[in-house]
Design a protein around this motif. Sequence first.
Motif, PDB file in Angstrom:
ATOM      1  N   LEU A  77       0.837  -1.201   0.000  1.00 16.49           N
ATOM      2  CA  LEU A  77       0.000   0.000   0.000  1.00 16.49           C
ATOM      3  C   LEU A  77       0.870   1.250   0.000  1.00 16.49           C
ATOM      4  O   LEU A  77       1.936   1.284   0.626  1.00 16.49           O
ATOM      5  CB  LEU A  77      -0.918   0.004   1.232  1.00 16.49           C
ATOM      6  N   TYR A  78       0.374   2.300  -0.667  1.00 15.74           N
ATOM      7  CA  TYR A  78       1.159   3.524  -0.817  1.00 15.74           C
ATOM      8  C   TYR A  78       0.326   4.731  -0.402  1.00 15.74           C
ATOM      9  O   TYR A  78      -0.843   4.841  -0.757  1.00 15.74           O
ATOM     10  CB  TYR A  78       1.637   3.672  -2.273  1.00 15.74           C
ATOM     11  N   LYS A  79       0.964   5.631   0.363  1.00 15.23           N
ATOM     12  CA  LYS A  79       0.278   6.832   0.815  1.00 15.23           C
ATOM     13  C   LYS A  79       0.287   7.913  -0.255  1.00 15.23           C
ATOM     14  O   LYS A  79      -0.460   8.890  -0.173  1.00 15.23           O
ATOM     15  CB  LYS A  79       0.947   7.348   2.091  1.00 15.23           C
ATOM     16  N   ALA A  80       1.154   7.773  -1.240  1.00 13.81           N
ATOM     17  CA  ALA A  80       1.201   8.703  -2.370  1.00 13.81           C
ATOM     18  C   ALA A  80       1.615   7.929  -3.612  1.00 13.81           C
ATOM     19  O   ALA A  80       2.188   6.844  -3.505  1.00 13.81           O
ATOM     20  CB  ALA A  80       2.183   9.840  -2.096  1.00 13.81           C
ATOM     21  N   ARG A  81       1.335   8.470  -4.764  1.00 14.38           N
ATOM     22  CA  ARG A  81       1.647   7.777  -6.008  1.00 14.38           C
ATOM     23  C   ARG A  81       2.478   8.640  -6.954  1.00 14.38           C
ATOM     24  O   ARG A  81       2.472   8.420  -8.161  1.00 14.38           O
ATOM     25  CB  ARG A  81       0.347   7.327  -6.699  1.00 14.38           C
ATOM     26  N   THR A  91       9.858   5.400   0.216  1.00 16.61           N
ATOM     27  CA  THR A  91       9.288   6.480   1.027  1.00 16.61           C
ATOM     28  C   THR A  91       7.800   6.701   0.757  1.00 16.61           C
ATOM     29  O   THR A  91       7.119   7.344   1.553  1.00 16.61           O
ATOM     30  CB  THR A  91      10.034   7.803   0.776  1.00 16.61           C
ATOM     31  N   LEU A  92       7.283   6.164  -0.355  1.00  8.77           N
ATOM     32  CA  LEU A  92       5.860   6.301  -0.656  1.00  8.77           C
ATOM     33  C   LEU A  92       5.015   5.270   0.082  1.00  8.77           C
ATOM     34  O   LEU A  92       3.796   5.428   0.179  1.00  8.77           O
ATOM     35  CB  LEU A  92       5.614   6.137  -2.164  1.00  8.77           C
ATOM     36  N   ALA A  93       5.634   4.223   0.604  1.00  9.66           N
ATOM     37  CA  ALA A  93       4.874   3.107   1.166  1.00  9.66           C
ATOM     38  C   ALA A  93       4.305   3.443   2.542  1.00  9.66           C
ATOM     39  O   ALA A  93       4.853   4.257   3.292  1.00  9.66           O
ATOM     40  CB  ALA A  93       5.758   1.875   1.266  1.00  9.66           C
ATOM     41  N   CYS A  94       3.182   2.786   2.841  1.00 11.23           N
ATOM     42  CA  CYS A  94       2.526   3.005   4.134  1.00 11.23           C
ATOM     43  C   CYS A  94       3.128   2.133   5.238  1.00 11.23           C
ATOM     44  O   CYS A  94       3.079   2.489   6.409  1.00 11.23           O
ATOM     45  CB  CYS A  94       1.029   2.681   4.024  1.00 11.23           C
ATOM     46  N   ASP A 103       5.936  -0.541   7.352  1.00  3.63           N
ATOM     47  CA  ASP A 103       7.228  -0.382   8.011  1.00  3.63           C
ATOM     48  C   ASP A 103       8.334  -0.681   6.999  1.00  3.63           C
ATOM     49  O   ASP A 103       8.472  -1.810   6.522  1.00  3.63           O
ATOM     50  CB  ASP A 103       7.322  -1.348   9.197  1.00  3.63           C
ATOM     51  N   SER A 104       9.112   0.333   6.672  1.00  2.00           N
ATOM     52  CA  SER A 104      10.139   0.186   5.633  1.00  2.00           C
ATOM     53  C   SER A 104      11.539   0.053   6.214  1.00  2.00           C
ATOM     54  O   SER A 104      12.520   0.197   5.484  1.00  2.00           O
ATOM     55  CB  SER A 104      10.094   1.388   4.678  1.00  2.00           C
TER      56      SER A 104
END
Length: 282
Positions: free
Chosen positions: A136-140, A154-157, A159-160
């Motif tokens: 899932l991504y908070k921005a595209r 950095t776009l992912a929702c 834990d990276s």
Amino acid sequence: MYLVAVVGNITILAVVRVERSLHQPMYFFLCMLAVIDLVLSTSTMPKLLGIFWFGAGDIGLDACLTQMFLIHCFATVESGIFLAMAFDRYVAICDPLRHTTVLTHTMVGRLGLAALLRGILYIGPLPVMIRLQLPLYKARVIMHSYCEHMAVVTLACGDSRINNVYGLSIGFLVLILDSMAIAASYVMIFRAVMGLATPEARLKTLGTCGSHICAILIFYVPIAVSSLIHRFGHQVPPPIHTLLANFYLLIPPILNPIVYAVRTKQIRERLLQILKIQTKIR
């Protein structure tokens, strides 16, 4: 710039293939570099031109991950080839009598294959981890002109942290360890050169390393600066990030053929010979 990179690297491949005197380890490694530079520039620059010319800023997730894999994989392979070239120069200068027996065509092929397998092994998990762990991504919108690893993460929702740690580890293994090994080989080369009897012999021997040193600096300096700024330069404006990231993918493929064509006598003479033949035909 993209056309210069393509034409320059294809020219290097053609000259080495035609000129039998260039069928030596150093030039085989140079051909590997040319292929890698073609892959790096072609995996990014057509899309970048599409963005500029046609506003084609969309890219699918699978295509994005494929582009990311190609970029980071072949940058890792290129670092491995530079390491192999440093080993070639070390043997040629420090133990010249064994150079032809150590750096056989088979050994050169194995070193190239090892660099390729290392790149696949190191970078292969990156797109897989993003695909499985960060769905899932908070921005595209990627603030880059291509799918750079950290820009996508950095776009992912989710834990990276695992991706961040793995990316830093690979960066350490490739950039730091390879550059240290290359530096160590050149320290031994310079010690051997300083032991030569005459200044003319020293300059001639160092001249065979000049192209390699220039290519190393062209490759490592932009990628190191870009990586450091991307991770730690939070105050640096985003356009600077993007510009530097483009530099390390576009500048080496352009400059490597020019550096080797200008500084390598055999390649330079063969190119001039081809140009003279074409002029006479016209």
